[in-house]
Design a protein around this motif. Structure first.
Motif, PDB file in Angstrom:
ATOM      1  N   ALA A  64       0.878  -1.094  -0.085  1.00 26.26           N
ATOM      2  CA  ALA A  64       0.062  -0.125  -0.049  1.00 26.26           C
ATOM      3  C   ALA A  64       0.816   1.143   0.131  1.00 26.26           C
ATOM      4  O   ALA A  64       0.320   2.487  -0.046  1.00 26.26           O
ATOM      5  N   LEU A  65       2.149   1.101  -0.053  1.00 26.11           N
ATOM      6  CA  LEU A  65       2.988   2.386   0.231  1.00 26.11           C
ATOM      7  C   LEU A  65       2.978   2.899  -1.460  1.00 26.11           C
ATOM      8  O   LEU A  65       2.940   2.275  -2.200  1.00 26.11           O
ATOM      9  N   PRO A  66       3.271   4.171  -1.417  1.00 22.79           N
ATOM     10  CA  PRO A  66       3.186   4.820  -2.800  1.00 22.79           C
ATOM     11  C   PRO A  66       4.624   4.609  -3.590  1.00 22.79           C
ATOM     12  O   PRO A  66       5.449   4.005  -3.027  1.00 22.79           O
ATOM     13  N   GLY A  67       4.398   4.688  -4.625  1.00 24.83           N
ATOM     14  CA  GLY A  67       5.341   4.286  -5.741  1.00 24.83           C
ATOM     15  C   GLY A  67       6.793   5.045  -5.324  1.00 24.83           C
ATOM     16  O   GLY A  67       6.738   6.189  -4.692  1.00 24.83           O
ATOM     17  N   ARG A  68       7.955   4.471  -5.879  1.00 18.70           N
ATOM     18  CA  ARG A  68       9.061   5.155  -5.510  1.00 18.70           C
ATOM     19  C   ARG A  68       9.831   6.065  -6.805  1.00 18.70           C
ATOM     20  O   ARG A  68      10.732   6.471  -6.619  1.00 18.70           O
ATOM     21  N   PHE A  69       9.027   5.706  -7.952  1.00 21.02           N
ATOM     22  CA  PHE A  69       9.927   6.322  -8.872  1.00 21.02           C
ATOM     23  C   PHE A  69      10.115   7.788  -8.845  1.00 21.02           C
ATOM     24  O   PHE A  69      11.274   8.427  -9.021  1.00 21.02           O
ATOM     25  N   VAL A  70       9.015   8.781  -8.436  1.00 22.49           N
ATOM     26  CA  VAL A  70       9.134  10.117  -8.448  1.00 22.49           C
ATOM     27  C   VAL A  70       9.672  10.622  -7.355  1.00 22.49           C
ATOM     28  O   VAL A  70      10.774  11.378  -7.389  1.00 22.49           O
ATOM     29  N   PRO A  71       9.401   9.788  -6.115  1.00 21.69           N
ATOM     30  CA  PRO A  71      10.459  10.400  -5.045  1.00 21.69           C
ATOM     31  C   PRO A  71      11.926  10.095  -5.258  1.00 21.69           C
ATOM     32  O   PRO A  71      12.785  10.806  -4.902  1.00 21.69           O
ATOM     33  N   SER A  72      12.217   8.997  -6.091  1.00 24.95           N
ATOM     34  CA  SER A  72      13.680   8.702  -6.553  1.00 24.95           C
ATOM     35  C   SER A  72      14.164   9.660  -7.417  1.00 24.95           C
ATOM     36  O   SER A  72      15.372  10.205  -7.440  1.00 24.95           O
ATOM     37  N   LEU A  73      13.576  10.311  -8.218  1.00 23.56           N
ATOM     38  CA  LEU A  73      13.714  11.379  -9.261  1.00 23.56           C
ATOM     39  C   LEU A  73      13.908  12.458  -8.440  1.00 23.56           C
ATOM     40  O   LEU A  73      15.073  13.154  -8.940  1.00 23.56           O
TER      41      LEU A  73
END
Length: 200
Positions: A64-73
């Motif tokens: 259920a955690l949000p995706g990590r692509f945008v935070p990684s960017l």
């Protein structure tokens, strides 16, 4: 390249006495380091408190955690900005060569803040991750993000001032040196936020 005006302070007789620019800059740099350290301590204290709630089970499952692509960017933009800031410091003796690097730092920092704002806006409105309905997790996410973004905005303001000074012909090495620990402090804070919030 023009030098900044000398700084004055009170001596033992109560009159104004000139202080060398090197000593004044050293005091300013030390004060900036202390300020960033205090902000980092506050941030880490909140992060450890969040980790306590996480261990107690007040946390959504990994699925259920949000995706990590945008935070990684966003993290990549911060690291890239730090590299560009080091490059600007090496080339600031030649203002025309340094301006491109400094504008790159401003672009990376502004891109980081814009990416964070768009990501959190999407979580709030499109994934219904809101306070207080979503519990401790939402409070930690938005609280830590707000503190870290405010710190980044302060550092960016100082860098914008340094860039404007360079465009006017002043020596910007001192403001850039003061901004360097703030930038990497912001980067480390974001790394802590990423580990606490986005990693399962």
């Amino acid at each position: 390249m023009r030098e900044s005006p000398s700084v004055s302070t009170n001596d033992s007789t109560g009159t104004l006495a000139p202080v060398s620019p090197q000593r004044a800059e050293s005091n300013l740099w030390f004060g900036m380091v202390l300020a960033h350290a205090a902000a980092a301590m506050l941030f880490c204290a909140v992060a450890f408190a969040a980790d306590f709630y996480r261990m107690r089970g007040f946390w959504p499952p990994a699925s259920a955690l949000p995706g990590r692509f945008v935070p990684s960017l966003a993290g990549v933009l911060l690291v890239a900005g730090g590299v560009l800031l080091h490059g600007a410091l090496r080339r600031v003796a030649g203002p025309r060569r340094a301006r491109g690097w400094m504008l790159g730092v401003l672009f990376a920092g502004t891109g980081f803040l814009a990416t964070q704002a768009a990501w959190l806006h999407g979580l709030w409105w499109h994934r219904d991750l809101r306070i207080p309905d979503s519990g401790v997790f939402a409070s930690v996410l938005y609280g830590l993000s707000a503190v870290q973004a405010a710190h980044a905005a302060v550092v960016l303001t100082g860098l914008l001032r340094a860039t404007l000074r360079t465009l006017r012909g002043f020596d910007a090495r001192a403001p850039l040196r003061r901004a360097l620990p703030g930038w990497w402090c912001t980067t480390v804070m974001y790394g802590v936020l990423f580990a606490v919030v986005y990693l399962p």
